[in-house]
Design a protein around this motif. Structure first.
Motif, PDB file in Angstrom:
ATOM      1  N   TYR A 165     -33.236 -23.332  -6.374  1.00 11.34           N
ATOM      2  CA  TYR A 165     -32.970 -23.645  -7.775  1.00 11.34           C
ATOM      3  C   TYR A 165     -34.201 -24.256  -8.434  1.00 11.34           C
ATOM      4  CZ  TYR A 165     -30.864 -26.011 -11.819  1.00 11.34           C
ATOM      5  OH  TYR A 165     -30.585 -26.455 -13.084  1.00 11.34           O
TER       6      TYR A 165
ATOM      7  N   SER B  66     -25.267 -26.974 -12.976  1.00  9.76           N
ATOM      8  CA  SER B  66     -25.849 -26.542 -11.698  1.00  9.76           C
ATOM      9  C   SER B  66     -25.691 -27.641 -10.658  1.00  9.76           C
ATOM     10  CB  SER B  66     -27.334 -26.207 -11.875  1.00  9.76           C
ATOM     11  OG  SER B  66     -27.500 -25.134 -12.778  1.00  9.76           O
TER      12      SER B  66
ATOM     13  N   PHE C 128     -35.231 -25.954 -16.818  1.00  8.16           N
ATOM     14  CA  PHE C 128     -33.971 -25.669 -17.495  1.00  8.16           C
ATOM     15  C   PHE C 128     -33.516 -26.846 -18.365  1.00  8.16           C
ATOM     16  CE2 PHE C 128     -32.860 -22.771 -13.690  1.00  8.16           C
ATOM     17  CZ  PHE C 128     -33.627 -21.754 -14.227  1.00  8.16           C
ATOM     18  N   SER C 129     -32.536 -26.566 -19.231  1.00  7.38           N
ATOM     19  CA  SER C 129     -32.020 -27.586 -20.142  1.00  7.38           C
ATOM     20  C   SER C 129     -31.163 -28.612 -19.397  1.00  7.38           C
ATOM     21  CB  SER C 129     -31.179 -26.934 -21.235  1.00  7.38           C
ATOM     22  OG  SER C 129     -29.988 -26.388 -20.678  1.00  7.38           O
TER      23      SER C 129
ATOM     24  N   LYS D 277     -28.086 -29.421 -20.033  1.00  5.26           N
ATOM     25  CA  LYS D 277     -26.753 -28.868 -19.795  1.00  5.26           C
ATOM     26  C   LYS D 277     -26.739 -27.974 -18.560  1.00  5.26           C
ATOM     27  CE  LYS D 277     -24.367 -27.560 -23.348  1.00  5.26           C
ATOM     28  NZ  LYS D 277     -23.850 -26.779 -24.503  1.00  5.26           N
ATOM     29  N   THR D 278     -27.765 -27.143 -18.406  1.00  7.63           N
ATOM     30  CA  THR D 278     -27.863 -26.265 -17.240  1.00  7.63           C
ATOM     31  C   THR D 278     -27.975 -27.079 -15.967  1.00  7.63           C
ATOM     32  OG1 THR D 278     -28.971 -24.555 -18.547  1.00  7.63           O
ATOM     33  CG2 THR D 278     -29.191 -24.415 -16.150  1.00  7.63           C
ATOM     34  N   HIS D 279     -28.769 -28.139 -16.018  1.00  4.68           N
ATOM     35  CA  HIS D 279     -28.923 -29.003 -14.845  1.00  4.68           C
ATOM     36  C   HIS D 279     -27.602 -29.687 -14.494  1.00  4.68           C
ATOM     37  CE1 HIS D 279     -33.088 -28.541 -13.997  1.00  4.68           C
ATOM     38  NE2 HIS D 279     -33.506 -28.995 -15.171  1.00  4.68           N
TER      39      HIS D 279
END
Length: 267
Positions: free
Chosen positions: A168, A146, A138-139, A141-143
């Protein structure tokens, strides 16, 4: 709490938690919190603060446990550090802020939240359902977001985040053994930020007479952390030798039973 019997209990708890932490990539809070709550109640700690004390002490213990697991996992070069670095800022912020919420809740309601989460965790561990993997990591930002969510939930129930972070990581097509290893590393910023938050929010409870620092009991921390640090590498070694999924099924019901017993003790 310096009597020999209590110290033996703490050392036994730490020994078991260390193996569990290394084996499953979790901090062991699902076991630490209900056991410490029971011991603290037996020693007369105020029932309104007892779960907070167990949560804060558990977080402090997970710092040491995660360091031991990280050292052992790093020798096998199994940790995906790029993911850890992307998640860490969100984890630190989410974990710290959630301690302010936890500090305002009564011990009974905190124990209910804990038990519900353990029920969910037990089902997930027993079923062993693996999420459908994605094709890429994932990107950033997603990390970050999350990490914030995983950190906040982990702080409320004082876990190292493995119950949340392993699935995840698996959804990003990361191998199960590397996901467990990476989860151990993710547990460190969760525990560090969570411990600081529980110390800040429980500062009024600080007392050198009872050896407490905020919501952290120093006697329990020292004994449990010492034993878990020594035994975590055993769990790491077992990951590569046994069927981890089978062990998860066998282990899944323990935190649930302990959390129900914790609620019963508070009623």
């Amino acid at each position: 709490m310096l009597d020999i019997q209590t110290i033996i209990y703490f050392l036994a708890l730490g020994s078991f938690v260390g193996v569990v932490s290394g084996l499953f990539g979790i901090g062991g809070g699902g076991i630490i919190v209900p056991v410490l709550t029971t011991i603290f109640l037996a020693h007369g700690i105020d029932e309104h603060n007892v779960v907070h004390m167990a949560l804060g002490t558990s977080m402090a213990i997970i710092i040491i446990t995660s360091i031991s697991s990280i050292k052992a996992q790093q020798k096998k070069k199994a940790i995906v550090w790029d993911v850890v670095k992307m998640m860490a800022p969100g984890i630190i912020i989410g974990t710290f802020l959630a301690t302010f919420i936890a500090s305002k809740l009564d011990s009974f309601y905190l124990s209910i939240i804990f038990a519900v989460f353990m029920f969910y965790s037990a089902i997930q561990m027993f079923i062993g359902k693996k999420p459908k993997p994605d094709s890429k990591v994932f990107s950033n930002k997603t990390h970050f977001f999350s990490g914030g969510i995983i950190g906040a939930l982990s702080s409320l129930v004082s876990i190292g985040g493995g119950i949340l972070s392993v699935p995840y990581l698996l959804v990003q097509n990361i191998d199960i053994k590397r996901a467990i290893a990476t989860s151990s590393a993710i547990g460190f910023p969760i525990a560090l930020s969570g411990t600081f938050g529980y110390i800040v929010n429980g500062w009024a409870n600080t007392s050198m007479d009872t050896l407490t620092l905020g919501f952290v009991n120093l006697t329990a921390f020292a004994c449990v952390a010492f034993a878990s640090f020594l035994t975590a590498p055993i769990g790491v070694a077992l990951v590569h030798k046994i069927d981890v999924n089978l062990m998860k099924k066998l282990f899944s019901l323990i935190p649930l039973i302990l959390s129900i017993r914790m609620i019963y003790a508070l009623i």
